[in-house]
Design a protein around this motif. Sequence first.
Motif, PDB file in Angstrom:
ATOM      1  N   VAL A 194       0.873  -1.183   0.000  1.00 20.23           N
ATOM      2  CA  VAL A 194       0.000   0.000   0.000  1.00 20.23           C
ATOM      3  C   VAL A 194       0.903   1.225   0.000  1.00 20.23           C
ATOM      4  O   VAL A 194       1.898   1.248   0.725  1.00 20.23           O
ATOM      5  N   ALA A 195       0.567   2.209  -0.801  1.00 21.36           N
ATOM      6  CA  ALA A 195       1.322   3.467  -0.744  1.00 21.36           C
ATOM      7  C   ALA A 195       0.389   4.630  -1.046  1.00 21.36           C
ATOM      8  O   ALA A 195      -0.359   4.597  -2.025  1.00 21.36           O
ATOM      9  N   GLY A 196       0.417   5.612  -0.168  1.00 19.88           N
ATOM     10  CA  GLY A 196      -0.404   6.809  -0.346  1.00 19.88           C
ATOM     11  C   GLY A 196       0.440   7.956  -0.842  1.00 19.88           C
ATOM     12  O   GLY A 196       0.488   8.269  -2.038  1.00 19.88           O
ATOM     13  N   SER A 197       1.169   8.580   0.089  1.00 18.23           N
ATOM     14  CA  SER A 197       1.924   9.786  -0.258  1.00 18.23           C
ATOM     15  C   SER A 197       3.017   9.519  -1.300  1.00 18.23           C
ATOM     16  O   SER A 197       3.274  10.368  -2.148  1.00 18.23           O
ATOM     17  N   ALA A 198       3.629   8.331  -1.260  1.00 16.96           N
ATOM     18  CA  ALA A 198       4.718   8.052  -2.216  1.00 16.96           C
ATOM     19  C   ALA A 198       4.201   7.946  -3.653  1.00 16.96           C
ATOM     20  O   ALA A 198       4.987   8.021  -4.594  1.00 16.96           O
ATOM     21  N   ILE A 199       2.881   7.800  -3.822  1.00 15.14           N
ATOM     22  CA  ILE A 199       2.309   7.792  -5.176  1.00 15.14           C
ATOM     23  C   ILE A 199       1.638   9.133  -5.477  1.00 15.14           C
ATOM     24  O   ILE A 199       1.935   9.791  -6.469  1.00 15.14           O
ATOM     25  N   TYR A 200       0.747   9.557  -4.576  1.00 15.48           N
ATOM     26  CA  TYR A 200      -0.047  10.749  -4.896  1.00 15.48           C
ATOM     27  C   TYR A 200       0.711  12.066  -4.748  1.00 15.48           C
ATOM     28  O   TYR A 200       0.295  13.086  -5.288  1.00 15.48           O
TER      29      TYR A 200
END
Length: 215
Positions: A194-200
């Motif tokens: 899961v990745a939030g900030s590292a993608i968005y």
Amino acid sequence: MIKIAPSILSADFAKLAEDIKEVERGGADYIHVDVMDGHFVPNITIGPLVVQSIRPVTDLPLDVHLMIENPDLYIEAFAKAGADIISVHAEACPHLHRTIHLIKEHGVKPGVVINPATPVSAIEPIIKDVSLVLLMTVNPGFGGQSFIESVLPKITEVKNLADKLNLSLDIEVDGGVNPETAKLCVEAGANVLVAGSAIYNQADRGEAIKAIRGE
Ligand code: DX5
Ligand code: ZN
């Protein structure tokens, strides 16, 4: 095969459909949906109505991570809204076996989650009944926190247990995942990141997904 599950917690909620389509085009495997109730974790996010709205936007499985108290009360609503996977925290479920089977009864794949300070032994009795084990690599509540390295041995512990029991389950990690920490998680035995900030937080979400996948 490593799967990437972008967390929409770091997306722009005013253009959620667009942000979901962008990661789908960029090679995402799941869409990770963080549900927080302001009780189990100190933040409030989204509920079944948003899941229902995004369901027609993507063909990807919706990986719904419930960070809420009394999840039994909301499982039917999230199932009807179109969740493909519903994960509940062992810490929030005094009757974990009942909750996992309730998810299955609604035709949804069940997942179980443990916080960084919860031992793997807490989920051992239920591991045969779940499709996914999620290991938190931050204390849940917010995106953009730092990866907690001491969780790495627990990933290997779950992987060894799954191999020993001949289970084909997803081993997912969530929190502080970036290209560097992703590598450590995969080496430890995780197959869903899961990745939030590292993608968005990146201008090119497709490139960010590739970097996390190690391509
Ligand atoms: C944390 C959530 C995560 C979070 C991850 O409570 O469960 O899914 O959005 O965000 P990053 O990748 O920024 O740590
Ligand atoms: Zn999450």
